[in-house]
Structure formats: structure tokens, C-alpha cells
Design a protein around this motif. Structure first.
Motif, PDB file in Angstrom:
ATOM      1  N   GLY A  71      10.149  10.002 -27.460  1.00  0.00           N
ATOM      2  CA  GLY A  71      10.577  10.871 -26.371  1.00  0.00           C
ATOM      3  C   GLY A  71      11.459  12.016 -26.849  1.00  0.00           C
ATOM      4  N   PHE A  72      11.430  13.124 -26.102  1.00  0.00           N
ATOM      5  CA  PHE A  72      12.292  14.275 -26.366  1.00  0.00           C
ATOM      6  C   PHE A  72      13.307  14.369 -25.237  1.00  0.00           C
ATOM      7  CE2 PHE A  72       8.365  16.420 -28.420  1.00  0.00           C
ATOM      8  CZ  PHE A  72       8.515  15.614 -29.538  1.00  0.00           C
ATOM      9  N   GLY A  73      14.540  14.081 -25.539  1.00  0.00           N
ATOM     10  CA  GLY A  73      15.589  14.121 -24.534  1.00  0.00           C
ATOM     11  C   GLY A  73      16.804  13.330 -24.985  1.00  0.00           C
ATOM     12  N   GLU A  74      17.899  13.475 -24.230  1.00  0.00           N
ATOM     13  CA  GLU A  74      19.137  12.776 -24.561  1.00  0.00           C
ATOM     14  C   GLU A  74      19.082  11.306 -24.170  1.00  0.00           C
ATOM     15  OE1 GLU A  74      21.680  13.976 -26.222  1.00  0.00           O
ATOM     16  OE2 GLU A  74      20.800  15.965 -26.416  1.00  0.00           O
ATOM     17  N   GLN A  75      18.218  10.963 -23.212  1.00  0.00           N
ATOM     18  CA  GLN A  75      18.065   9.591 -22.759  1.00  0.00           C
ATOM     19  C   GLN A  75      16.687   9.452 -22.125  1.00  0.00           C
ATOM     20  OE1 GLN A  75      21.005   8.808 -19.756  1.00  0.00           O
ATOM     21  NE2 GLN A  75      20.677  10.766 -18.731  1.00  0.00           N
ATOM     22  N   MET A  76      16.371   8.225 -21.721  1.00  0.00           N
ATOM     23  CA  MET A  76      15.062   7.967 -21.138  1.00  0.00           C
ATOM     24  C   MET A  76      14.822   8.827 -19.902  1.00  0.00           C
ATOM     25  SD  MET A  76      13.612   4.303 -19.809  1.00  0.00           S
ATOM     26  CE  MET A  76      12.107   4.184 -18.833  1.00  0.00           C
ATOM     27  N   LYS A  77      15.836   8.916 -19.020  1.00  0.00           N
ATOM     28  CA  LYS A  77      15.696   9.730 -17.815  1.00  0.00           C
ATOM     29  C   LYS A  77      15.641  11.209 -18.183  1.00  0.00           C
ATOM     30  CE  LYS A  77      17.853  10.607 -13.324  1.00  0.00           C
ATOM     31  NZ  LYS A  77      19.003  10.290 -12.426  1.00  0.00           N
ATOM     32  N   ASN A  78      14.729  11.922 -17.528  1.00  0.00           N
ATOM     33  CA  ASN A  78      14.538  13.358 -17.756  1.00  0.00           C
ATOM     34  C   ASN A  78      14.087  13.670 -19.185  1.00  0.00           C
ATOM     35  OD1 ASN A  78      15.370  13.956 -15.102  1.00  0.00           O
ATOM     36  ND2 ASN A  78      17.527  14.027 -15.729  1.00  0.00           N
ATOM     37  N   SER A  79      13.190  12.861 -19.700  1.00  0.00           N
ATOM     38  CA  SER A  79      12.659  13.098 -21.045  1.00  0.00           C
ATOM     39  C   SER A  79      11.139  13.205 -20.980  1.00  0.00           C
ATOM     40  CB  SER A  79      13.065  11.972 -21.993  1.00  0.00           C
ATOM     41  OG  SER A  79      12.444  10.747 -21.623  1.00  0.00           O
ATOM     42  N   TYR A  80      10.590  13.853 -22.013  1.00  0.00           N
ATOM     43  CA  TYR A  80       9.140  13.900 -22.204  1.00  0.00           C
ATOM     44  C   TYR A  80       8.783  12.890 -23.282  1.00  0.00           C
ATOM     45  CZ  TYR A  80       9.289  18.288 -19.584  1.00  0.00           C
ATOM     46  OH  TYR A  80       9.486  19.245 -18.615  1.00  0.00           O
ATOM     47  N   ALA A  81       7.715  12.125 -23.053  1.00  0.00           N
ATOM     48  CA  ALA A  81       7.376  11.049 -23.990  1.00  0.00           C
ATOM     49  C   ALA A  81       5.900  11.070 -24.337  1.00  0.00           C
ATOM     50  CB  ALA A  81       7.761   9.693 -23.405  1.00  0.00           C
ATOM     51  N   TYR A  82       5.615  10.605 -25.559  1.00  0.00           N
ATOM     52  CA  TYR A  82       4.248  10.386 -26.018  1.00  0.00           C
ATOM     53  C   TYR A  82       4.132   8.919 -26.371  1.00  0.00           C
ATOM     54  CZ  TYR A  82       4.523  15.426 -26.359  1.00  0.00           C
ATOM     55  OH  TYR A  82       4.719  16.745 -26.063  1.00  0.00           O
ATOM     56  N   VAL A  83       3.181   8.259 -25.727  1.00  0.00           N
ATOM     57  CA  VAL A  83       3.041   6.812 -25.883  1.00  0.00           C
ATOM     58  C   VAL A  83       1.682   6.507 -26.502  1.00  0.00           C
ATOM     59  CG1 VAL A  83       3.058   4.569 -24.733  1.00  0.00           C
ATOM     60  CG2 VAL A  83       4.512   6.436 -23.863  1.00  0.00           C
ATOM     61  N   ALA A  84       1.709   5.699 -27.568  1.00  0.00           N
ATOM     62  CA  ALA A  84       0.479   5.187 -28.195  1.00  0.00           C
ATOM     63  C   ALA A  84       0.445   3.683 -27.971  1.00  0.00           C
ATOM     64  CB  ALA A  84       0.459   5.516 -29.681  1.00  0.00           C
ATOM     65  N   TRP A  85      -0.685   3.168 -27.461  1.00  0.00           N
ATOM     66  CA  TRP A  85      -0.784   1.738 -27.196  1.00  0.00           C
ATOM     67  C   TRP A  85      -2.189   1.235 -27.506  1.00  0.00           C
ATOM     68  CZ3 TRP A  85      -1.653   5.302 -23.428  1.00  0.00           C
ATOM     69  CH2 TRP A  85      -2.729   5.086 -22.554  1.00  0.00           C
ATOM     70  N   THR A  86      -2.289  -0.050 -27.666  1.00  0.00           N
ATOM     71  CA  THR A  86      -3.579  -0.679 -27.962  1.00  0.00           C
ATOM     72  C   THR A  86      -3.971  -1.600 -26.817  1.00  0.00           C
ATOM     73  OG1 THR A  86      -2.473  -2.466 -29.166  1.00  0.00           O
ATOM     74  CG2 THR A  86      -3.266  -0.599 -30.455  1.00  0.00           C
ATOM     75  N   GLU A  87      -5.260  -1.604 -26.499  1.00  0.00           N
ATOM     76  CA  GLU A  87      -5.783  -2.524 -25.498  1.00  0.00           C
ATOM     77  C   GLU A  87      -6.140  -3.856 -26.160  1.00  0.00           C
ATOM     78  OE1 GLU A  87      -9.065  -0.464 -23.794  1.00  0.00           O
ATOM     79  OE2 GLU A  87      -7.780   0.826 -22.528  1.00  0.00           O
ATOM     80  N   GLN A  88      -6.536  -4.820 -25.351  1.00  0.00           N
ATOM     81  CA  GLN A  88      -6.820  -6.152 -25.886  1.00  0.00           C
ATOM     82  C   GLN A  88      -7.967  -6.149 -26.888  1.00  0.00           C
ATOM     83  OE1 GLN A  88      -7.476  -8.732 -22.531  1.00  0.00           O
ATOM     84  NE2 GLN A  88      -5.286  -8.820 -21.992  1.00  0.00           N
TER      85      GLN A  88
END
Length: 402
Positions: A71-88
Motif C-alpha cells: 500500500g501507498f499511504g501513512e496507514q491502511m485507511k486512505n491508502s492505495y493498495a495492490y494485492v496479489a493472491w492465489t486461488e485454491q
């Protein structure tokens, strides 16, 4: 001319190979990107390369998880995030989000312009790569404000968890590990360090630049302008001493900024104005070395000396103007990146200093005008008295006494 080499820095840009394979991880991400840092707690590595209009990012976790978020920001709130995840079944995905709060319902999917997307998970270790524009070319959407300015420190946070979903998120999608604090990452230099440390270095850099462009260089100009009627060559020695001292301190300030930022970059207006002013300042002692000789008597020399004098004066004053503009843009940049309140006070202090300096210059110009009038009047009187012989001159003085 050796110090000028400090201004040349290349930005090689190596694009990661586009791939969506979930079976072959690239163990040498650091070779594909120009910069990399270990983020807070040293459990996630961030890699990146910059071009003029885009940035390529890669992230890799150091422990097993089913999703990795940067994430880009000082904290989780009000941040931009890129999430990579795997399915089953092992397929890997990457998506961008805007996070408006601390619960699952506050995580909103965005439609950022992501290209060259790579997502890999091997033995539970996730790594992903994306390329995105520095300044999104859109309006009216929340992701349009996700602008990356390479001249400012980018606050980066991260998290990892057991499960993620591309559709409906719930509390079970929350992370099991996250960064303790945001990491200021300086994209231009490839550094991740405390802002306070770099702030001190840049504050010293700014102070040295003020000494050069706010005191020494203007002092050199004033000495050449107002001390020529003094005895000997005191004006010339003062002019040389102040100008060379200003150049030395300027290069010391440049070295400090280069060490702090890890190089020299031309993204900001401050650097552009500063570069022009320094190049013009460096050219002054060079063209002074090649100045034409001054004619021994008036009217016997060529126009080369006159042309050189005008060029020397104009170049010096233009350099000074660019340097002062560089001081203001530097304070503006410092305020945006660090402390706007302190920067605002310094701006007003610089304005006050310039007003005082202008007042002093106007006073000196007034005194110089008076001095020249006296000299002109004296020379006119001498010319009028030049037709009298000695006896007539003595009689004239005696008549005045009567």
C-alpha cells in the motif's frame, strides 16, 4: 569542469517480461529492476524502475501467505493498495484497491491502468510485478488521485494474510501480518531511510545554498558594481573572493544533496532552476579567463572588450535570478515533502531578506549617482577654469574672498 559531471545521471529502464505463469518464479527480481529495498520488519522486498512517465514495481514476501498487499499511504485507511493472491487451484491474481477504512467493507476495487502484470506463487511465497503510469490519465475517479511523484518520499506499507477474494471480502480476509509503520522510500535514489535523517541533510543543503546565492554571489556583484571607485583593485579581489567562495559552497551543498538522495535527478522545477543557475555561475570564471585585454587608452581598443563586459554582467545577473528562484522552489519542495509550516516561515524570511537587500542596493545606487554627479560637476568646473592662466586664477580666488 569536473564538478559538472555530478549533473549527469542515467535512468536505464528495463521492462519485466510479461507473463502469467504460476509455475516459474523469477528468483532474480533485483536484476530486472534498478532499485530495491527491504520494507519495515524486513519481511517484504520492494523493487522498482522509473521511466519518464511510468514506474514498474515488484514485491516479494519472505514468508508463506495466500495474499500479499503493498500500500501507498501513512496507514491502511486512505491508502492505495495492490494485492496479489492465489486461488485454491493455484491461479494467481493482482488487483488495485482504494482503502477508506479499517474493515473489509472499506476496501474498494479500482480500475487502474496496470500493464505487464506478473503474479507468481511458489511454495507459498508470493511475488508480483506491475507497471503503471506515474500520473493517471483520468478524472473523476478515486484512482485518478493515485499520483506518484518521484521527487517526494513515497510511504509504503504492506500486509499478508491467509485468504483473499476478488469478489466479496469479509473479516476473514484480514491480514495476519503487517508493517509496524510506513517506510519512506525515495524512488529516485533507491533508498529507504528515516525522513528525519534526509530532512536534516537537505536542510543543511538549503542553508549552504542560501549562503551562496543569498549572500556571497550577490555580495560579489555589489562589490564589482560599487567599489570600483575605491583605491587599488580592492573591488576586483572582493569580487573574486566572494564568487569563488560561493562556487565552493555551492558544490559542497550539491555533494550533500547527492549523498542524501543517492544521485542527481531532473524531475522537479527546483533542480531545473538550480542546474541552470549553477551552469551559468560556472561559466563566469571560464569566460573571465578568456576576457579580451582592456585598451590602454580610450578609443584605441576594439569592441570585443565592451561586448565581453556586457555578456559577463548579464550572465552573472541572470544566474543570480535563477539561483534565487531555485531557493524558493527548493523551500516549496521541502515543505511538500517534510514540514510545510517551517518551509512557509523560511519563505517569508527569504522574502524579507530580499526586500532588505533590494533596499540596500537602491541606497547604494543613490549614493553612486550622487558621487558621479559630483565628479561630473567637478570636471566641468575644471574644464571651464582651464582657459585661465595662473595670474588670472589667483585674482579670481582673491576676488571671491572679498
Amino acid at each position: 569542469m569536473a564538478p559538472l559531471l555530478l549533473f549527469f545521471f542515467l535512468f536505464p529502464f528495463l521492462q519485466p517480461t510479461k507473463s502469467h505463469s504460476t509455475h516459474h518464479a523469477n528468483p532474480h527480481l533485483s536484476r530486472l529492476y534498478n532499485n530495491s529495498v527491504l520494507l519495515d520488519d524486513q519481511r517484504v522486498t520492494l523493487h522498482w524502475s522509473l521511466s519518464n512517465s511510468s514506474i514498474s514495481l515488484a514485491a516479494q514476501s519472505a514468508r508463506k501467505s495466500n495474499y500479499l498487499a503493498i500500500g501507498f499511504g501513512e496507514q491502511m485507511k486512505n491508502s492505495y493498495a495492490y494485492v496479489a493472491w492465489t486461488e485454491q487451484h493455484g491461479k494467481c491474481h493482482v488487483r488495485s484497491y482504494w482503502i477508506s477504512g479499517r474493515d473489509a467493507s472499506s476496501i474498494h476495487h479500482t480500475s487502474e491502468d496496470l500493464t505487464l502484470v506478473v503474479c507468481v506463487s511458489i511454495n507459498g511465497i508470493i511475488s508480483f510485478e506491475i507497471t503503471r503510469p506515474l500520473n493517471p490519465s483520468c478524472t473523476g475517479k478515486i484512482e485518478c488521485d493515485n499520483i506518484i511523484d518521484p521527487t517526494k518520499p513515497l510511504s509504503v506499507i504492506w500486509s499478508m494474510g491467509h485468504e483473499w477474494s476478488g469478489t466479496h471480502l469479509s473479516e476473514k480476509n484480514m491480514h495476519f501480518a503487517m508493517s509496524d509503520q510506513p517506510e519512506p522510500v525515495f524512488l529516485l535514489s533507491g533508498l529507504a531511510r528515516k525522513e528525519r535523517d534526509l530532512g536534516i541533510i537537505l536542510a543543511i543543503h538549503g542553508f549552504f545554498m542560501f549562503v551562496s546565492w543569498g549572500i556571497l554571489f550577490p555580495g560579489g556583484v555589489l562589490s564589482a558594481r560599487f567599489l570600483k571607485h575605491g583605491d587599488g583593485d580592492i573591488w576586483f579581489r572582493s569580487h573574486q573572493y566572494l564568487q569563488y567562495s560561493g562556487l565552493v559552497i555551492t558544490f559542497v551543498a550539491l555533494i550533500l544533496a547527492g549523498v542524501g538522495l543517492g544521485g542527481f535527478y531532473f524531475y522537479s522545477s527546483h533542480v531545473k532552476f538550480g542546474t541552470v543557475s549553477i551552469l551559468l555561475a560556472v561559466s563566469q570564471p571560464i569566460n573571465a579567463y578568456f576576457r579580451p585585454k582592456k585598451p590602454e587608452t580610450r578609443g584605441t581598443g576594439t569592441n570585443k572588450r565592451v561586448v565581453w563586459e556586457y555578456a559577463h554582467v548579464i550572465t552573472g545577473r541572470v544566474s543570480l535570478v535563477f539561483g534565487i528562484v531555485g531557493l524558493f522552489t527548493g523551500l516549496k519542495h521541502f515543505g511538500v515533502a517534510y514540514d510545510s509550516e517551517i518551509a512557509e516561515r523560511l519563505v517569508w524570511g527569504l522574502v524579507l531578506w530580499i526586500l532588505i537587500s533590494v533596499s540596500v542596493v537602491l541606497y547604494l545606487e543613490f549614493k553612486e549617482l550622487q558621487r558621479r554627479r559630483r565628479e561630473r560637476n567637478f570636471s566641468e568646473v575644471n574644464w571651464e577654469l582651464g582657459g585661465l592662466d595662473d595670474d588670472e586664477f589667483v585674482d579670481l580666488l582673491e576676488a571671491d574672498e572679498l
